[in-house]
Design a protein around this motif. Structure first.
Motif, PDB file in Angstrom:
ATOM      1  N   ALA A 122       0.840  -1.197   0.000  1.00  0.00           N
ATOM      2  CA  ALA A 122       0.000   0.000   0.000  1.00  0.00           C
ATOM      3  C   ALA A 122       0.876   1.249   0.000  1.00  0.00           C
ATOM      4  CB  ALA A 122      -0.920  -0.009   1.219  1.00  0.00           C
ATOM      5  N   VAL A 123       1.939   1.233   0.807  1.00  0.00           N
ATOM      6  CA  VAL A 123       2.809   2.408   0.871  1.00  0.00           C
ATOM      7  C   VAL A 123       3.439   2.686  -0.504  1.00  0.00           C
ATOM      8  CG1 VAL A 123       4.991   3.264   1.808  1.00  0.00           C
ATOM      9  CG2 VAL A 123       3.280   2.242   3.328  1.00  0.00           C
ATOM     10  N   ILE A 139       0.858   3.952  -3.046  1.00  0.00           N
ATOM     11  CA  ILE A 139       0.504   5.364  -2.889  1.00  0.00           C
ATOM     12  C   ILE A 139       1.666   6.246  -3.340  1.00  0.00           C
ATOM     13  CG2 ILE A 139      -0.026   7.139  -1.181  1.00  0.00           C
ATOM     14  CD1 ILE A 139      -1.679   4.957   0.272  1.00  0.00           C
ATOM     15  N   MET A 166       1.468   6.588  -6.947  1.00  0.00           N
ATOM     16  CA  MET A 166       0.410   7.471  -7.447  1.00  0.00           C
ATOM     17  C   MET A 166       0.776   8.938  -7.253  1.00  0.00           C
ATOM     18  SD  MET A 166      -3.130   5.527  -6.694  1.00  0.00           S
ATOM     19  CE  MET A 166      -3.044   5.835  -4.968  1.00  0.00           C
ATOM     20  N   ALA A 192       1.826  10.907 -10.140  1.00  0.00           N
ATOM     21  CA  ALA A 192       0.812  11.404 -11.073  1.00  0.00           C
ATOM     22  C   ALA A 192       0.516  12.877 -10.836  1.00  0.00           C
ATOM     23  CB  ALA A 192      -0.466  10.579 -10.947  1.00  0.00           C
ATOM     24  N   ILE A 193       0.780  13.367  -9.622  1.00  0.00           N
ATOM     25  CA  ILE A 193       0.456  14.776  -9.337  1.00  0.00           C
ATOM     26  C   ILE A 193       1.333  15.715 -10.166  1.00  0.00           C
ATOM     27  CG2 ILE A 193       0.335  16.555  -7.553  1.00  0.00           C
ATOM     28  CD1 ILE A 193      -0.295  14.295  -5.551  1.00  0.00           C
ATOM     29  N   PRO A 194       2.663  15.685  -9.982  1.00  0.00           N
ATOM     30  CA  PRO A 194       3.471  16.588 -10.803  1.00  0.00           C
ATOM     31  C   PRO A 194       3.316  16.323 -12.301  1.00  0.00           C
ATOM     32  CG  PRO A 194       4.870  15.079  -9.529  1.00  0.00           C
ATOM     33  CD  PRO A 194       3.492  14.930  -9.011  1.00  0.00           C
ATOM     34  N   LEU A 204      -3.279   7.189 -16.992  1.00  0.00           N
ATOM     35  CA  LEU A 204      -4.414   6.509 -16.360  1.00  0.00           C
ATOM     36  C   LEU A 204      -4.071   5.051 -16.067  1.00  0.00           C
ATOM     37  CD1 LEU A 204      -7.439   6.065 -15.611  1.00  0.00           C
ATOM     38  CD2 LEU A 204      -7.847   5.619 -18.019  1.00  0.00           C
ATOM     39  N   VAL A 206      -1.772   4.775 -13.165  1.00  0.00           N
ATOM     40  CA  VAL A 206      -2.443   4.863 -11.867  1.00  0.00           C
ATOM     41  C   VAL A 206      -3.143   3.535 -11.554  1.00  0.00           C
ATOM     42  CG1 VAL A 206      -4.299   6.014 -10.613  1.00  0.00           C
ATOM     43  CG2 VAL A 206      -2.681   7.357 -11.939  1.00  0.00           C
ATOM     44  N   ILE A 207      -3.705   2.926 -12.574  1.00  0.00           N
ATOM     45  CA  ILE A 207      -4.354   1.623 -12.365  1.00  0.00           C
ATOM     46  C   ILE A 207      -3.341   0.601 -11.857  1.00  0.00           C
ATOM     47  CG2 ILE A 207      -5.426  -0.321 -13.568  1.00  0.00           C
ATOM     48  CD1 ILE A 207      -6.785   1.724 -15.395  1.00  0.00           C
ATOM     49  N   SER A 243      -2.075   0.519  -8.204  1.00  0.00           N
ATOM     50  CA  SER A 243      -2.884  -0.063  -7.150  1.00  0.00           C
ATOM     51  C   SER A 243      -2.537  -1.544  -7.035  1.00  0.00           C
ATOM     52  CB  SER A 243      -4.363   0.106  -7.497  1.00  0.00           C
ATOM     53  OG  SER A 243      -5.116  -0.548  -6.512  1.00  0.00           O
TER      54      SER A 243
END
Ligand code: HEM
Ligand SMILES: [Cu+2]
Lengths: 312, 696
Positions: free
Chosen positions: B360-361, B364, B367, B370-372, B410, B413-414, B417
């Motif tokens: 999980a760490v 995340i 992901m 994906a912000i910048p 996209l 990001v998939i 997970s």
């Protein structure tokens, strides 16, 4: 952006995916989590669609705005609001950073929850007793051992529907990756080590299981049938394996574990009572699996030790 | 593989040649293998013939192979990248053909298919993307910061030599012996000596180690160049965005390449000296390899893609005739990506059995990137907003990139997970994803940059019409080839499958094959564009160097640039210095401050190391120990001996610089500047009547 909108997007995204994928794999037997046959794969699918829906919030603006900008500001239009030195706008900056941050925040919660909820190591709670299976990856077939039932099989992993199946995996060769997509995701299997995978089927039927990690010429043939049966059928299956199986001893294991396709191993080992492509075994040595794992732990060369371990 | 062994030739013998297999066992598979080898041999012979016929050996040697000029080294990198791209694409098409027919068993044998995906992946990453990117950085970055060369010109030459040698050893594996079947990741224990005793993995190991050294040296070189060699006034905050991405990329190279070299060398120790780092037994553990490899592997994709983001940033502002929107945001985003890229490697093996917490760490963390990245996409769009957009070839690639890259993002990001990755890891979904980011994200940018900077490098523009055709073929071809793979991946088809039984895959894979043929034709049109452009070069000359009304310093000098780049090192007072000068009418001035210019002399040390390291790798692969010892000694002697030559600079007198520069300026002043309506006409000699406007 309201919840309704998100929901609508979600529906839109799922229908798009369903049209794309669902239709093409819609039959009773399944190779894919897109037509799940157990709750874990179903949740994985839901989670997959959810991520798409949420991410769309960041993506759709690009698809909408990009053509608009390209058309409106093309040079031939000589538009009057040409701002050659415009390079900063605080409100815009805040929007640009905060939308992705918000989306990733939401996604992070979803990922955190799903990752823990669908942990392949977590035992599945159920009123029905758990079936324990030990999985050994060989070149190029999977060997399934049922230590509690004293049987083993190659080519078919049978289990009763609605019963948790708890698998412990290893290989007696290179690394492999074990997957029954319609039930749950994959997990690596490595020699000298064990990994775990817990699955449960909610409807009877046949699913494809496979190795997804390339391991040589026979790689693409390393598939098997995962067979979720009604409990009574499973009982019959166990009896059939018991009565038709050959003993899994040092000799037969040596034949089985050398590099060969399932068909070749079948030709060498199977009797006429076994179905095509399947090999059934009876287990006299319930410690066989531990022997396979442990033989890599001594100071000795793994390959030479095998026959000693198995015959002990 | 026959394991006989002699003192003279190691394990090399007649069975190592593909022709032996063809004679012993004729079949489609052997024919394909032999044709591939033959094509390569014929290619080599044709090149040798042309060089001899047109008496090009001497200029090749003195103008190119021994040159220390960063511009020429950059061009050689790109030429090498294009050659390898051709092989990589052809392999991709052959694989697509095999899978399109793979419902039975196709026409290739499993081992041959495995060699194809292994060479294809290795070539595309290490010998197409990397040299291409290094080539552009080499050519563009010193010009953009107002420098006369990189910090270490000879080391630069050595980097090129090592990279080319490693690429060539891959070519040799086509005709002598075989290549690895372990994929571009070469995971042990499959690639260990027990399961793969042949030469294949050894070819992979030495190609990776040697090219890795070359790339690391480049990273050091670029970082030092940017830190130390900027023109006066070129503060970091005034650098073109491309240079910022180069800093980040150099840092990534310096920190990311060593783990790869170490992983490959440890695997080599396992194979050559019976160590047990990654074996099943005696305490070995392949999980350590996976960690080391991806500690490199994830930053690797960012060290490729960041400079391309930088190129897109330059392109979008030039062709929108507008300042880059959000410079600061873009710098912050680039740096964040560089840092974050070291914190996510575990997502390449979510399925190795670690705890849900760890997964999980890392999911995340992944992901977060994906912000910048999202911010960058918005920044590019904001740059176009309220601009005056011209749809030149680079812009077409940019638009294709923006649309497709968002889809790649996209699916990224998939995949980030863990839960979903458990399902689509190792399937064609993943293959679709990484091609979706690498082709629009890296390759399209490189092709865009090729059309953008070619006139600067060679002094004439490329054919626009064929350029556009190439771009459309690439973009559409990409979509038809790779989007169907997402579907097949979700349907559960594992990657690296040479065959399959599920006939539902067939239509999608046939579609993908058709797309691959489009990509192949894109490659052909790309070469045709080059041919036509060379033929028509006299109508497309841009001696004054600014064909696109661009903004940064490299456009302020002649095309091609003089070997010393800048007659007078510019003094920078603002970002986009050249655009500013054009707007205020101060471009092309001269304050007569000419001085003597020192340039490094030519030296053959790079090409000699190229040849020696090539022989060294070959000897190691084939266990020809006496040759290994000999070449190792020669390499040491060469490097030590060369360092005693201190007379390695030559001087271009100020008078000559003045004379050349003044002549160029005089011609420029006598030429009418052209506006953007005439961008593609022969009148565009690279003297732009600027349409950029002052402060609004
Ligand atoms: C241009 C057209 C291209 C085509 C037709 C193509 C096709 C393919 C195919 C068919 C595979 C094997 C898929 C499988 O495992 O089943 C593959 C793998 C791969 N490709 Fe490409 N590709 C192309 C371009 C590129 C580019 C530009 C890059 C990188 C910059 C790239 C990097 C890779 C890598 C890393 C692999 C994985 C190799 C492995 O499995 O170890 N490809 N490609
Ligand atoms: Cu990664």
């Amino acid at each position: 952006m309201g919840l309704k909108m998100v929901n609508r997007l979600r529906i839109f995204a799922s229908s798009a995916i369903v049209v794309l994928v669902g239709v093409t794999v819609a039959h009773a037997e399944s190779n894919s989590f897109m037509s799940p046959m157990g709750p874990i794969a179903a949740e994985q699918k839901a989670h997959f669609l959810k991520i798409i829906a949420i991410t769309m919030i960041a993506i759709i603006p690009v698809f909408v705005l990009l053509p608009f900008i390209l058309l409106k500001y093309r040079r031939s239009k000589k538009s009057v609001d040409y701002r050659p030195n415009w390079g900063f706008s605080l409100p815009l900056e805040i929007t640009m950073w905060s939308i992705p941050i918000a989306i990733i925040l939401v996604l992070s919660f979803a990922v955190w929850k799903a990752t823990h909820a669908l942990d392949p190591y977590a035992a599945i709670k159920s009123d029905n007793p758990t079936i324990n299976v030990q999985v050994v990856g060989l070149d190029w077939k999977w060997l399934f051992l049922y230590p509690d039932l004293g049987i083993g099989s190659v080519g078919e992993l049978a289990f009763p529907v609605d019963h948790p199946v708890s698998m412990t995996l290893t290989t007696d060769t290179v690394m492999q990756s074990f997957m029954i997509s319609a039930l749950a995701g994959q997990i690596y299997a490595m020699a000298g080590m064990t990994t775990k995978l817990n699955v449960i089927a909610s409807e009877p039927g046949q699913m494809q299981g496979e190795n997804t990690q390339y391991n040589g010429a026979g790689f693409t043939g390393q598939k098997f049938v995962a067979n979720a049966m009604e409990p009574a059928d499973f009982e019959n299956w166990v009896q059939a394996v018991k009565s038709n199986g050959i003993a899994l001893d040092a000799d037969s294991y040596a034949v089985l574990s050398k590099q060969s396709t399932r068909a070749e191993a079948h030709a060498e080992l199977a009797t006429a009572d076994m179905p095509k492509d399947m090999i059934y075994f009876t287990l006299s040595d319930t410690k066989l699996f531990d022997g396979i794992v442990h033989k890599y732990h001594g100071g000795m060369d793994g390959q030479t030790e095998i026959s000693q371990e198995v015959s002990q | 593989m026959n394991q006989t062994h002699s003192d003279l030739l190691g394990r090399l013998n007649l069975d190592s040649l593909p022709i032996t297999a063809l004679i012993k066992n004729p079949g489609t598979n052997e024919i394909v293998a032999n044709v591939a080898g033959l094509v390569m041999l014929v290619g080599v012979l044709v090149v040798l013939f042309i060089l001899t016929k047109f008496r090009l050996w001497r200029p090749l040697w003195s103008d190119w192979l021994t040159s220390t000029d960063h511009k020429k080294i950059g061009i050689m990198y790109v030429v090498f990248g294009i050659m390898m791209l051709a092989r990589g694409v052809i392999e991709g098409v052959v694989m697509r053909a095999q899978q399109a027919m793979g419902a039975g068993s196709g026409f290739l044998e499993p081992d041959h298919f495995a060699q194809l995906f292994s060479t294809h992946g290795t070539i595309m990453v290490f010998f197409v993307a990397v040299p291409f990117v290094l080539g552009y950085i080499n050519f563009v970055m010193p010009l953009q910061i107002g420098a006369r060369d990189v910090a270490f010109p000879v080391m630069n030459q050595i980097s090129l030599g090592l990279t080319v040698a490693a690429g060539m050893i891959l070519m040799v594996s086509l005709v002598v012996g075989e290549f690895s079947t372990g994929g571009w990741t070469a995971y042990p224990p499959y690639t260990g000596a027990r399961f793969n005793p042949g030469v294949g993995p050894d070819y992979w190991i030495w190609a990776i180690v040697v090219s890795g050294v070359g790339t690391t040296l480049s990273g050091i070189n670029f970082a030092v160049t940017i830190y130390k060699m900027r023109a006066p006034g070129m503060l970091l905050s005034r650098m073109p965005l491309f240079c910022w991405t180069v800093i980040c990329s150099s840092i990534l190279i310096i920190f990311a390449m060593p783990p790869l070299s170490v992983a490959a060398l440890l695997l080599g120790a396992d194979r050559y000296m019976d160590f047990h780092f990654f074996t099943n037994d005696l305490g070995g553990n392949m999980m350590n390899y996976a960690n080391l490899f991806w500690l490199f592997g994830h930053p690797e994709v960012y060290l490729l893609v960041l400079p391309v983001y930088g190129m897109y940033s330059e392109i979008v502002s030039t062709y929108s005739a507008k300042r880059l929107y959000g410079y600061l945001s873009l710098v912050i985003a680039t740096m964040s990506i560089a840092v974050l890229s070291f914190t996510v490697w575990l997502h390449h093996f979510f399925t190795m059995g670690q705890s849900a917490l760890i997964n999980a760490v890392f999911g995340i963390a992944t992901m977060l990137i994906a912000i910048p990245t999202g911010v960058k996409v918005y920044d590019w769009m904001a740059t176009m907003y309220r601009g005056r957009i011209r749809f030149n070839v680079p812009m077409i690639y940019l638009v294709g990139f923006l649309i497709l890259f968002v889809i790649g993002g996209l699916t990224g990001v998939i995949l980030a997970s863990p839960t979903v990755d458990f399902q689509v890891h190792n399937t064609l979904f993943l293959v679709a994803h990484f091609h979706n980011v690498l082709i629009p994200g890296v390759l399209f940018g490189l092709l865009a940059g090729y059309n953008y900077w070619f006139p600067k490098a060679f002094g004439f523009r490329l054919n626009e019409r064929l350029g556009k055709l190439t771009a459309y073929l690439w973009i559409v071809g990409f979509m038809i080839t790779f989007l169907p793979l997402y579907v097949v991946g979700l349907m559960g088809m594992p990657r690296r499958s040479y065959s399959y039984t599920d006939t539902e895959f067939v239509p999608w894979l046939v579609l993908a094959f058709i797309g691959a043929l489009m990509i192949l034709s894109a490659l052909l049109v790309f070469l045709e564009q080059l041919r036509v452009s060379i033929r028509d070069r006299d109508q497309n000359r841009v001696p004054f160097g600014d064909p696109w009304d661009a903004r940064t310093l490299e456009w302020s000098i002649s095309a091609p640039p003089p070997e010393y780049n800048f007659a007078i090192i510019p003094t920078v007072t603002k970002r986009d210095a050249f655009a500013e000068a054009k707007i205020t009418g101060q471009a092309y001035g001269s304050d007569d401050a000419y001085e003597d210019i020192k340039l490094p002399k030519n030296t053959p040390v790079g090409i000699m190391l190229c040849v020696l390291s090539g022989v060294w790798m070959f000897a190691l692969v084939w266990w020809i120990w006496w040759l290994v010892a000999l070449v190792t000694a020669l390499i040491f002697l060469l490097v030590i001996g060369w360092s005693f030559f201190v007379d390695n600079e030559r001087v271009i007198p100020a008078a000559q610089v003045r004379q050349e520069h003044q002549a160029w300026l005089a011609k420029l002043k006598a030429t009418p500047p052209v506006d953007r309506d005439k961008e593609f006409s022969p009148e565009n000699l690279g003297y732009a009547k600027t349409e950029l406007a002052g402060d609004a």
